[in-house]
Design a protein around this motif. Sequence first.
Motif, PDB file in Angstrom:
ATOM      1  N   MET A 232       0.823  -1.214   0.000  1.00 65.75           N
ATOM      2  CA  MET A 232       0.000   0.000   0.000  1.00 65.75           C
ATOM      3  C   MET A 232       0.851   1.255   0.000  1.00 65.75           C
ATOM      4  O   MET A 232       1.933   1.274   0.578  1.00 65.75           O
ATOM      5  CB  MET A 232      -0.896   0.015   1.237  1.00 65.75           C
ATOM      6  N   ALA A 233       0.301   2.299  -0.610  1.00 69.47           N
ATOM      7  CA  ALA A 233       0.974   3.599  -0.558  1.00 69.47           C
ATOM      8  C   ALA A 233       0.135   4.545   0.305  1.00 69.47           C
ATOM      9  O   ALA A 233       0.431   4.751   1.469  1.00 69.47           O
ATOM     10  CB  ALA A 233       1.180   4.139  -1.960  1.00 69.47           C
ATOM     11  N   CYS A 234      -0.984   5.063  -0.240  1.00 71.65           N
ATOM     12  CA  CYS A 234      -1.751   6.065   0.522  1.00 71.65           C
ATOM     13  C   CYS A 234      -2.613   5.445   1.627  1.00 71.65           C
ATOM     14  O   CYS A 234      -2.802   6.038   2.675  1.00 71.65           O
ATOM     15  CB  CYS A 234      -2.620   6.882  -0.432  1.00 71.65           C
ATOM     16  N   GLY A 235      -3.187   4.277   1.375  1.00 73.22           N
ATOM     17  CA  GLY A 235      -4.050   3.617   2.363  1.00 73.22           C
ATOM     18  C   GLY A 235      -5.456   4.179   2.438  1.00 73.22           C
ATOM     19  O   GLY A 235      -6.275   3.709   3.228  1.00 73.22           O
ATOM     20  N   GLY A 237      -7.362   5.106  -0.615  1.00 73.28           N
ATOM     21  CA  GLY A 237      -8.118   5.029  -1.865  1.00 73.28           C
ATOM     22  C   GLY A 237      -7.690   5.991  -2.953  1.00 73.28           C
ATOM     23  O   GLY A 237      -8.340   6.065  -3.997  1.00 73.28           O
ATOM     24  N   ALA A 238      -6.595   6.727  -2.746  1.00 76.22           N
ATOM     25  CA  ALA A 238      -6.246   7.771  -3.708  1.00 76.22           C
ATOM     26  C   ALA A 238      -5.254   7.345  -4.787  1.00 76.22           C
ATOM     27  O   ALA A 238      -5.235   7.930  -5.864  1.00 76.22           O
ATOM     28  CB  ALA A 238      -5.689   8.977  -2.964  1.00 76.22           C
ATOM     29  N   CYS A 239      -4.426   6.318  -4.524  1.00 78.11           N
ATOM     30  CA  CYS A 239      -3.306   6.067  -5.451  1.00 78.11           C
ATOM     31  C   CYS A 239      -3.484   4.832  -6.332  1.00 78.11           C
ATOM     32  O   CYS A 239      -2.726   4.637  -7.269  1.00 78.11           O
ATOM     33  CB  CYS A 239      -2.010   5.932  -4.660  1.00 78.11           C
ATOM     34  N   GLN A 240      -4.438   3.982  -6.050  1.00 79.43           N
ATOM     35  CA  GLN A 240      -4.691   2.722  -6.783  1.00 79.43           C
ATOM     36  C   GLN A 240      -3.545   1.717  -6.618  1.00 79.43           C
ATOM     37  O   GLN A 240      -3.492   0.721  -7.332  1.00 79.43           O
ATOM     38  CB  GLN A 240      -4.896   2.964  -8.303  1.00 79.43           C
ATOM     39  N   GLY A 241      -2.639   1.985  -5.672  1.00 73.42           N
ATOM     40  CA  GLY A 241      -1.465   1.126  -5.517  1.00 73.42           C
ATOM     41  C   GLY A 241      -1.792  -0.269  -5.002  1.00 73.42           C
ATOM     42  O   GLY A 241      -0.988  -1.189  -5.132  1.00 73.42           O
ATOM     43  N   CYS A 242      -2.955  -0.442  -4.420  1.00 73.65           N
ATOM     44  CA  CYS A 242      -3.288  -1.719  -3.780  1.00 73.65           C
ATOM     45  C   CYS A 242      -4.334  -2.498  -4.577  1.00 73.65           C
ATOM     46  O   CYS A 242      -5.097  -3.272  -3.995  1.00 73.65           O
ATOM     47  CB  CYS A 242      -3.813  -1.440  -2.381  1.00 73.65           C
ATOM     48  N   ARG A 257      -9.863  -1.607  -4.749  1.00 70.93           N
ATOM     49  CA  ARG A 257      -8.750  -1.182  -3.890  1.00 70.93           C
ATOM     50  C   ARG A 257      -8.856  -1.907  -2.551  1.00 70.93           C
ATOM     51  O   ARG A 257      -9.881  -1.817  -1.869  1.00 70.93           O
ATOM     52  CB  ARG A 257      -8.815   0.330  -3.670  1.00 70.93           C
ATOM     53  N   CYS A 259      -7.407  -1.208   0.162  1.00 69.07           N
ATOM     54  CA  CYS A 259      -7.446  -0.303   1.317  1.00 69.07           C
ATOM     55  C   CYS A 259      -8.821   0.287   1.581  1.00 69.07           C
ATOM     56  O   CYS A 259      -9.097   0.697   2.705  1.00 69.07           O
ATOM     57  CB  CYS A 259      -6.426   0.817   1.155  1.00 69.07           C
TER      58      CYS A 259
HETATM   59  S1  FES Z   1      -3.083   2.230  -1.063  1.00 68.48           S
HETATM   60 FE1  FES Z   1      -3.602   3.966  -2.277  1.00 68.48          FE
HETATM   61  S2  FES Z   1      -5.491   3.331  -3.177  1.00 68.48           S
HETATM   62 FE2  FES Z   1      -5.048   1.743  -1.765  1.00 68.48          FE
END
Ligand code: FES
Length: 273
Positions: A232-235, A237-242, A257, A259
Amino acid sequence: MLKKERRKMRVRAQIVEHLKIGRAYYLLGLHAPEIARTAEAGQFINIRCAETLDPLLRRPFSFYSIDRDAGIIKILYEVKGRGTEILSKYKVGDFLDIMGPLGRGIDELDNGGIQVILLGGGVGGAPMAALAEKLHECGMRAIRVLLGASTMDRLIPFDVFKSLGIEVSAATEDGSLGYKGFVTDLLKKQLEKFERKDCLVYACGPKEMLKAAAEICRNKGVKCIVLMDALMACGVGACQGCALKVRDEDGVETYVRVCTEGPNFDAREVVWE
Ligand code: FES
Ligand SMILES: Cc1cc2nc3c(=O)[nH]c(=O)nc-3n(C[C@H](O)[C@H](O)[C@H](O)COP(=O)(O)OP(=O)(O)OC[C@H]3O[C@@H](n4cnc5c(N)ncnc54)[C@H](O)[C@@H]3O)c2cc1C
């Protein structure tokens, strides 16, 4: 119907407990009444492990225990890399910058599940402790906990479950405690004892374990809720990293997502690849 409050807070939380548990884990207790008030089992907090910019990203940890009256939340964590190594050096009385509660909690308990099995692999057993407390609080007594790890010193502590009168069975890959083999073998044996409609499984742990649990449950027609891990990056919902690949009701593959839509999902929705 009133919408459940899902407010997330950023707070400076004081460390009230920080213990090394066995060889592998740390128990961290934080005074964070604002977060404890609305926290649910299955949710997590994001911790800023260092005061400096390295590591830059916060690290996610599930609730291990939530004490609303005392305003204390606990996590159980394993040192994996730089963030958790730094975290392990904090002392009681220090403050940590944390955000939470994050993600979707397991707030809608499926009352169709008369027998609940909580399955945890390694430190993936941590959120099962908070869930066991919640189920017990709701009056459920037919709870069985299955914990697995490579060796006995990587099993999470049994005391939370035992104090609630919940039976725990363990599996270790080297046979140092309990059944010798995978914890999913224990799950298979347990499910042989129940009727499909009487059982509900919650699982958290390594992806391969979750995949195996999902398949065992699907073959038995038992509902399985998996708590998914993700980098995870932002945790929030903003970055789509998860992003996690799932299949919607029409069988169409899409991404969610972990998170925000998770971390808990019906195992049948997840595309296991
Ligand atoms: S960690 Fe950024 S959207 Fe889930
Ligand atoms: C929703 C959620 C809840 C979690 N709950 C817990 C918990 O209760 N207890 C606990 O010990 N851990 C938990 N984790 C995993 C924990 O966040 C990672 O172990 C931690 O971020 C590693 O940080 P680090 O800086 O020490 O390691 P890094 O230096 O970032 O990484 C070290 C190694 O660990 C791997 N890694 C990093 N993050 C993860 C991750 N999320 N999952 C798997 N491998 C990872 C890296 O790829 C690398 O190989 C959770 C993760 C998520 C997404």
